[in-house]
Scaffold this motif. Structure first.
Motif, mmCIF file in Angstrom:
data_model
loop_
_atom_site.group_PDB
_atom_site.id
_atom_site.type_symbol
_atom_site.label_atom_id
_atom_site.label_comp_id
_atom_site.label_asym_id
_atom_site.label_seq_id
_atom_site.Cartn_x
_atom_site.Cartn_y
_atom_site.Cartn_z
ATOM 1 N N ASP A 154 0.822 -1.208 0.000
ATOM 2 C CA ASP A 154 0.000 0.000 0.000
ATOM 3 C C ASP A 154 0.857 1.260 0.000
ATOM 4 N N GLU A 181 -0.720 10.569 -3.183
ATOM 5 C CA GLU A 181 -1.368 9.470 -3.897
ATOM 6 C C GLU A 181 -1.632 8.283 -2.975
ATOM 7 N N LYS A 188 -5.377 6.795 -1.895
ATOM 8 C CA LYS A 188 -5.731 5.385 -2.017
ATOM 9 C C LYS A 188 -6.336 4.876 -0.712
ATOM 10 N N SER A 235 -9.816 6.314 -0.190
ATOM 11 C CA SER A 235 -10.824 5.742 -1.082
ATOM 12 C C SER A 235 -11.441 4.473 -0.505
#
Length: 252
Positions: free
Chosen positions: A136, A190, A194, A197
């Motif tokens: 991740d 970014e 992620k 989200s």
């Protein structure tokens, strides 16, 4: 509808200095809320009241229906609140993977529980979870290097991986991109997008407006220990009170 985090009428003074004054703050589950403000606005004091490093003089801090007032930092962590500080808190003499595995073991077994019947190198569940956290954070290729050799951005993302291994309901980030290069900052943005989200609730204290406007669903502005305005990013950009308090009248 009440938020997952509800702060009501919080005050905090240090001698004659009023650091926080009647702070009310609410965060909806699954959103990213940013807190901005000039130096000395009370942002760090407010964060420390959320994580148990300081106890407010008055007011309440309710997370997921439970009061955090009076709980120790590790007890607050166990309720589902993880935090990333300005200076990464990691084990410099261990590898990247070992750092995250420690956090995974703490989540599974308890921070100070030792199970003598299990071999550490046989803990496939912990290893796999740690590897998912590193993936991740875009750190998989660096799993076997010592953390002392990492860049500042990678150290910060490693600490995020350690926090996420705790499976938190709320992630608090204190200037997550401070001191980073622009490339590292954009990479971190970014990564955080992620995570967001997937529905993880986040509160971000940040000076970099590029980071704030890239991530935040809502923004709260602190000035002299008091929230002066809260709203959507586009509302905050054009608010004259924000421009005056935060940038001396310059446009964001």
């Amino acid at each position: 509808m009440a938020g997952i985090l509800e702060v009501k009428d919080v005050n905090k003074s240090f001698g004659g200095l009023k650091a926080l004054s009647n702070v009310n703050f609410s965060v909806e589950a699954g959103t990213v809320q940013a807190i901005i403000g000039p130096n000395g606005a009370g942002k760090s004091t407010f964060l420390n009241c959320l994580i148990g490093r300081l106890i407010p003089d008055t007011g309440s801090v309710i997370f997921d229906g439970k009061s955090l007032i009076g709980l120790k930092p590790h007890e607050i962590n166990q309720t589902g609140v993880s935090r990333v500080f300005q200076t990464p808190e990691i084990f410099a003499d261990l590898t990247v993977l070992e750092n995250v595995m420690i956090s995974c073991f703490a989540k599974r077994d308890g921070a100070f529980k030792v199970n003598g019947w299990r071999r550490v190198d046989a803990q496939e569940d912990v290893h796999e979870r740690a590897m998912r956290m590193l993936d991740d954070m875009n750190l998989t290729e660096k799993k076997d290097i010592l953390t002392s050799t990492l860049s500042r951005g990678d150290k910060r993302r490693l600490e995020m991986a350690m926090c996420l291994a705790q499976d938190p309901k709320l992630l608090l980030l204190d200037e997550p991109t401070a001191g980073m290069s622009r490339a590292d900052t954009n990479n971190t943005i970014e990564v955080l997008k992620k995570i967001a989200s997937r529905g993880l609730t986040m509160v971000v204290i940040e000076h970099d407006m590029h980071v704030v406007f890239s991530l935040a669903d809502r923004i709260t502005v602190l000035a002299q220990g008091t929230p002066i305005v809260e709203g959507l990013p586009d509302q905050i950009k054009g608010d004259p009170k924000v421009q005056e308090a935060y940038l001396g009248g310059a446009h964001l």
